[in-house]
Scaffold this active site. Sequence first.
Site, PDB file in Angstrom:
ATOM      1  CE1 TYR A 142     -34.472   1.946  95.293  1.00 35.58           C
ATOM      2  CE2 TYR A 142     -35.064   2.643  93.083  1.00 35.58           C
ATOM      3  CZ  TYR A 142     -35.008   2.881  94.435  1.00 35.58           C
ATOM      4  OH  TYR A 142     -35.498   4.060  94.934  1.00 35.58           O
ATOM      5  CE  LYS A 189     -26.925   7.321 107.652  1.00 37.40           C
ATOM      6  NZ  LYS A 189     -27.170   8.554 108.402  1.00 37.40           N
ATOM      7  CG  ASP A 221     -28.186  11.644 107.594  1.00 43.09           C
ATOM      8  OD1 ASP A 221     -27.209  11.801 106.838  1.00 43.09           O
ATOM      9  OD2 ASP A 221     -28.088  11.136 108.719  1.00 43.09           O
ATOM     10  CG  ASP A 245     -36.410   6.917  93.525  1.00 44.94           C
ATOM     11  OD1 ASP A 245     -37.049   7.843  93.007  1.00 44.94           O
ATOM     12  OD2 ASP A 245     -36.848   5.755  93.630  1.00 44.94           O
ATOM     13  CG  ASP A 249     -39.792  12.236  93.921  1.00 44.54           C
ATOM     14  OD1 ASP A 249     -39.291  12.121  92.783  1.00 44.54           O
ATOM     15  OD2 ASP A 249     -40.860  11.703  94.261  1.00 44.54           O
TER      16      ASP A 249
END
Length: 356
Positions: A142, A189, A221, A245, A249
């Site tokens: 970001y 990851k 994942d 993020d 959600d």
Amino acid sequence: MKKHILVIPGDGIGQEVVAVSKQVVEKIGQKFGHEFSFDYALIGHAAIEATGNPLPDETIEKSKASDAILFGAVGHPKYDNDPSAKVRPEQGLLGIRKALGLYANLRPIKLFDELLGASSIRPEVLKGADILFFRELTGDIYFGEKGRKDNGNTAYDIAQYSRYEVERIARKAFEAARTRSKKLCSVDKANVLETSRLWREVVQAMASEYPDVTVEHQFVDSMAMLLIKDPRRFDVVLTANLFGDILTDEASQIAGSMGMLASASIGDTVGLYEPIHGSAHDITGKGLANPLASILSAALMFEISFGLKAESEAIVSAVDGVLKAGFRTRDIADTHTGPEKTLGTEAMGAEVLRRI
Ligand code: NAD
């Protein structure tokens, strides 16, 4: 206690839910004998419209002069559908996080028993789930260099983390794990990304300082799958900015709705308290927004920034009382919620206020 609170409603339903949570803060002040003063500031689309800047200097100055910030949301469909826009509401949110050094985003995912039927996940999988996410907030893809080359036909966003940035958020997560069930799951990851390999290296090295905490590493994942398959397996979860993020959600479904999830953004200075949802323009102006995420964010403010645990608990137990009485906003209604118990934003707020 005397505290000065900056209210930054932002855009869309941010304005609607913060109007309600501010009333809750005032009510707590009356009930517990505290003196709260308030000021307002602009951010996002509202700030662009008024000043041309999604994060006016005045907003940063007022933030730094406050004891805590009650924040709504930013965003506007005008920009969502215009990838070429140079000035965007979200720059305000990323900018304030950076300017105030808010590197740790705490997102408690706790299901109120009454909402077991509101989630799309089976109740027997969900019951008892209680997760605390620590999402890193001021680094990663970001905030790295981004741009276009090849006449605009190739785009890049650079993900970057320093050892120091990983350490400071990991420390907060380890410390929290100590006060809970002493389990920490770090998400990365590391099989593919270099930033993730540094992330894992730092977390592994720190684990020896916390021998009482059991550390588990999951690839993002696989984590996306496990979170829904077996949410009770997790307690404190530590993630980088982008993974957190997305996963939080997803985790909102464990709590029934985006409208239920509160968050605290903290660092070395003032804390910022906001629901995890966005400006939700599909329901803006209709009085349908669930204010409970914003109200529960105010509860986090009392606990974390002001150290007022009883006040925080009074809010949570009022929310619990409202849900036990069967009241729902539309997003958390289930097949048993009759129309007389389906409330709009203000009426839901009024029920919470009444119980405080
Ligand atoms: P969103 O969170 O605004 O909405 C997602 C869905 O959840 C929508 O259907 C919405 O109606 C529903 N929803 C969200 N909050 C709710 C609430 N309190 N009560 C009832 N229903 C609720 O996400 P989006 O639609 O992806 O994004 C809309 C805008 O918000 C975009 O401009 C985006 O950039 C911005 N955004 C801002 C933040 C933030 O300010 N922290 C976070 C996410 C998205």
